[in-house]
Design an enzyme around this catalytic site. Sequence first.
Site, PDB file in Angstrom:
ATOM      1  N   HIS A 126       1.004  -0.812   0.259  1.00 23.26           N
ATOM      2  CA  HIS A 126       0.072  -0.388  -0.277  1.00 23.26           C
ATOM      3  C   HIS A 126       0.578   0.968   0.071  1.00 23.26           C
ATOM      4  CE1 HIS A 126      -3.262   3.127   1.570  1.00 23.26           C
ATOM      5  NE2 HIS A 126      -3.636   2.511   0.550  1.00 23.26           N
ATOM      6  N   CYS A 127       2.061   1.122   0.964  1.00 17.45           N
ATOM      7  CA  CYS A 127       3.364   2.307   0.692  1.00 17.45           C
ATOM      8  C   CYS A 127       3.768   2.643  -0.370  1.00 17.45           C
ATOM      9  CB  CYS A 127       3.822   2.429   1.829  1.00 17.45           C
ATOM     10  SG  CYS A 127       3.420   1.461   3.187  1.00 17.45           S
ATOM     11  N   ILE A 128       3.921   1.667  -1.299  1.00 15.28           N
ATOM     12  CA  ILE A 128       4.271   2.189  -2.397  1.00 15.28           C
ATOM     13  C   ILE A 128       3.121   2.845  -4.107  1.00 15.28           C
ATOM     14  CG2 ILE A 128       6.270   0.763  -2.219  1.00 15.28           C
ATOM     15  CD1 ILE A 128       5.395  -1.312  -3.203  1.00 15.28           C
TER      16      ILE A 128
END
Length: 351
Positions: free
Chosen positions: A337-339
């Site tokens: 999700h962070c990328i």
Amino acid sequence: IGDNMSWLMPAETARHERTWMAFPCEGITLGDTDAERAEGYAAWTAVAHAIAEFEPVTRAVDPSEAARARTMLSADIEIMTTPIDGFWLRDLGPTFVLDTERPGVLGAVDWVFNGWGDRGWSTWQRSAGTARAVADHLGAELVSSTLVNEGGGIHVDGEGTVLLTETVQRDERRNPGIDRATVEAELARTIGSETAIWLPRGLTRDYEEFGTNGHVDIVATFAAPGRVLLHDQRNPDHPDHAVTRDLAALLRGHQDAAGRDLEIVSLPAPETLHDADGIVDWSYVNHLVVNGGVIACGFGEPRADAVARGILEDAYPGRTVVTVDARPIFARGGGIHCITQQQPALTSRQP
């Protein structure tokens, strides 16, 4: 733009136009050795190719990496060349919003990004213009904000509720002296939130040197309005056992913007407690919902990965759950999700 109060950030489950990612570039996060760097490039590429099976993908690529990106990425992945020195696109890029009063208008919120509170090691100067570059590329309206914030620090239900963490937006290294009301007013203006649910903290490892100080997107997310998927560390030998127990109790006492009591769905952590750097923050919550699918984090544990897949299949009916090994991403400070960052479709709110 500053006086427009009609922006709304759709839920991640709403239909996407595409997903945005950055392409890795050399530096402290990617790794010190050729093998470490190769592992990082491969992990980011695997996520992009998994998403591309469901919806279009555009990668923001620093000019220094353009040749490598074209070699590694499939032909259907669009490349936008722009100066960039980080590759956590959800944090350094824009948060997309739609205008509820002007159908067909896409907004791109440009938060202030200072490397998760200027951690000493973090670099962000080359990435400072990423949100503007993306907005220009798309012809989107830039929604400027003076709030130091990151996309990984918020989760929304698309109906006016936002999840966030006391230790992120109110971090003294981000927004010194800011109070809840000021944060909430700015989120109302930029993403249309009416009800803010504040978590007191995030996962333990996220407070170490290379952490974000408690991003919510590794802890909790909305599967649907009124329904929260929560990281559940069931092993009492891990410090997050107490953390996630307390968060579950807190969330059960909250209502969303529509007045619904929150239903909490546990997403058990994998069994691994430690990696080479200490206690892990491996979390299945850090998945990405895409058109017709879910890109889930895998941790090399067939049983635990399968349990998580089943829970995600139940949470997102009708979507195919695909697991991608996220250990190389977590080793660098985040997850799938962070990328990534979803760009909502303009014409439909439906999956």
